[in-house]
Design a protein around this motif. Structure first.
Motif, short mmCIF file in Angstrom:
data_model
loop_
_atom_site.label_atom_id
_atom_site.label_comp_id
_atom_site.label_asym_id
_atom_site.label_seq_id
_atom_site.Cartn_x
_atom_site.Cartn_y
_atom_site.Cartn_z
N ARG A 35 1.27 -13.13 -1.10
CA ARG A 35 1.89 -11.95 -1.72
C ARG A 35 1.37 -11.74 -3.15
NH1 ARG A 35 6.38 -8.93 -0.60
NH2 ARG A 35 6.93 -10.31 1.11
N THR A 36 1.24 -12.82 -3.89
CA THR A 36 0.72 -12.74 -5.25
C THR A 36 -0.72 -12.28 -5.24
OG1 THR A 36 2.24 -14.49 -5.97
CG2 THR A 36 0.30 -14.10 -7.36
N GLN A 37 -1.52 -12.80 -4.33
CA GLN A 37 -2.92 -12.41 -4.22
C GLN A 37 -3.05 -10.94 -3.85
OE1 GLN A 37 -4.95 -15.08 -1.55
NE2 GLN A 37 -4.39 -16.89 -2.75
N ILE A 38 -2.22 -10.49 -2.94
CA ILE A 38 -2.26 -9.09 -2.51
C ILE A 38 -1.86 -8.18 -3.66
CG2 ILE A 38 -1.16 -7.39 -0.98
CD1 ILE A 38 -0.99 -9.79 1.10
N ARG A 39 -0.80 -8.54 -4.38
CA ARG A 39 -0.36 -7.74 -5.53
C ARG A 39 -1.50 -7.63 -6.55
NH1 ARG A 39 4.30 -9.82 -6.25
NH2 ARG A 39 3.60 -11.64 -7.41
N TRP A 40 -2.14 -8.75 -6.86
CA TRP A 40 -3.25 -8.71 -7.81
C TRP A 40 -4.40 -7.86 -7.25
CZ3 TRP A 40 -8.38 -9.77 -7.59
CH2 TRP A 40 -9.06 -9.66 -8.81
N GLY A 41 -4.74 -8.08 -5.99
CA GLY A 41 -5.86 -7.37 -5.37
C GLY A 41 -5.67 -5.86 -5.36
N LEU A 42 -4.46 -5.42 -5.07
CA LEU A 42 -4.20 -3.98 -5.05
C LEU A 42 -4.28 -3.39 -6.46
CD1 LEU A 42 -1.38 -3.68 -2.37
CD2 LEU A 42 -3.82 -3.08 -2.15
N GLY A 43 -3.79 -4.14 -7.45
CA GLY A 43 -3.91 -3.68 -8.83
C GLY A 43 -5.37 -3.57 -9.26
N TYR A 44 -6.16 -4.55 -8.88
CA TYR A 44 -7.59 -4.53 -9.20
C TYR A 44 -8.27 -3.33 -8.54
CZ TYR A 44 -12.52 -5.82 -8.87
OH TYR A 44 -13.89 -5.80 -8.91
N ILE A 45 -7.97 -3.11 -7.27
CA ILE A 45 -8.58 -1.99 -6.55
C ILE A 45 -8.18 -0.66 -7.17
CG2 ILE A 45 -8.41 -0.71 -4.36
CD1 ILE A 45 -8.50 -3.49 -2.95
N LYS A 46 -6.91 -0.51 -7.51
CA LYS A 46 -6.45 0.75 -8.10
C LYS A 46 -7.15 1.01 -9.43
CE LYS A 46 -2.37 3.39 -9.21
NZ LYS A 46 -0.91 3.47 -9.09
N LYS A 47 -7.25 -0.01 -10.26
CA LYS A 47 -7.86 0.14 -11.58
C LYS A 47 -9.37 0.40 -11.48
CE LYS A 47 -8.24 -2.21 -16.01
NZ LYS A 47 -7.87 -3.39 -16.78
N ARG A 48 -10.03 -0.32 -10.61
CA ARG A 48 -11.50 -0.24 -10.57
C ARG A 48 -12.03 0.86 -9.66
NH1 ARG A 48 -15.98 -4.64 -11.26
NH2 ARG A 48 -17.71 -3.22 -10.95
N TYR A 49 -11.37 1.09 -8.50
CA TYR A 49 -11.90 2.02 -7.50
C TYR A 49 -10.98 3.20 -7.19
CZ TYR A 49 -15.02 -1.90 -6.90
OH TYR A 49 -15.91 -2.91 -7.15
N GLY A 50 -9.75 3.15 -7.67
CA GLY A 50 -8.82 4.24 -7.44
C GLY A 50 -8.00 4.09 -6.17
N VAL A 60 0.85 -1.20 0.00
CA VAL A 60 0.00 0.00 0.00
C VAL A 60 0.88 1.24 0.00
CG1 VAL A 60 -1.58 1.36 1.45
CG2 VAL A 60 -2.08 -1.04 0.97
N SER A 61 1.90 1.22 0.84
CA SER A 61 2.84 2.33 0.90
C SER A 61 3.57 2.51 -0.43
CB SER A 61 3.83 2.10 2.04
OG SER A 61 4.76 3.14 2.11
N ALA A 62 3.97 1.40 -1.04
CA ALA A 62 4.67 1.47 -2.32
C ALA A 62 3.78 2.05 -3.43
CB ALA A 62 5.17 0.07 -2.73
N HIS A 63 2.47 1.90 -3.30
CA HIS A 63 1.54 2.51 -4.26
C HIS A 63 1.39 4.01 -4.01
CE1 HIS A 63 0.14 -1.48 -5.53
NE2 HIS A 63 -0.48 -0.86 -6.52
N GLY A 64 1.98 4.49 -2.92
CA GLY A 64 1.87 5.91 -2.59
C GLY A 64 0.62 6.23 -1.79
N TRP A 65 -0.05 5.20 -1.28
CA TRP A 65 -1.26 5.38 -0.50
C TRP A 65 -0.91 5.56 0.97
CZ3 TRP A 65 -3.54 0.65 -3.37
CH2 TRP A 65 -4.12 1.07 -4.58
N SER A 66 -1.76 6.24 1.69
CA SER A 66 -1.53 6.58 3.10
C SER A 66 -1.91 5.43 4.03
CB SER A 66 -2.37 7.80 3.47
OG SER A 66 -3.75 7.46 3.41
N ARG A 67 -1.61 5.65 5.29
CA ARG A 67 -1.97 4.70 6.34
C ARG A 67 -3.49 4.50 6.40
NH1 ARG A 67 0.21 5.83 12.26
NH2 ARG A 67 1.64 4.13 11.94
#
Length: 130
Positions: free
Chosen positions: A100-115, A42-49
């Motif tokens: 880790r793979t699931q989390i990476r995919w999940g964060l990408g999905y969230i970023k693309k779909r919900y920001g 989450v931090s690496a995506h530049g997102w806050s706590r």
């Protein structure tokens, strides 16, 4: 849930939906490890706590951070409850077993779909799914 005594140490076990037995401590450690990985990503995506807080609430509701969580009714799988589950293969061949793979995919999905995770959490709160 059952208890065993081994050399004076009380071990509590629990049977999960997959028919496996694991100690509550092992499950708790796995969830904590997955959350630590997610916090870093989450931090690496530049997102806050606060974005991690939203993510934690979302994935606690979805899978309780269990990388083997499976919704038998819908077929959703893993920490982010991907549907179809095989979508996570885009993040790695080990998507079935690697949090880790699931989390990476999940964060990408969230970023693309919900920001952001808070965007996904808000959607979940209003609709009961994300």
């Amino acid at each position: 849930m059952s208890t065993l005594r081994r050399t004076g140490v009380l071990v509590i076990t629990s049977v999960f939906a997959f028919g496996t037995t694991a100690t509550v401590a092992q499950a708790s450690t796995a969830r904590a490890d997955s959350k630590a990985v997610a916090r870093s990503m989450v931090s690496a995506h530049g997102w806050s706590r606060s974005q991690f807080t939203c993510l934690s609430r979302l994935w606690t509701r979805e899978s309780n951070w269990n990388h083997r969580a499976h919704n038998r009714r819908s077929g959703a799988y893993g920490i982010p409850q991907a549907l179809p589950a095989s979508k996570m293969a885009s993040a790695g061949r080990d998507w079935r077993t690697n949090p880790r793979t699931q989390i990476r995919w999940g964060l990408g999905y969230i970023k693309k779909r919900y920001g952001s995770p808070c965007g996904a959490w808000a959607h979940f709160q209003s609709r009961g799914w994300y």
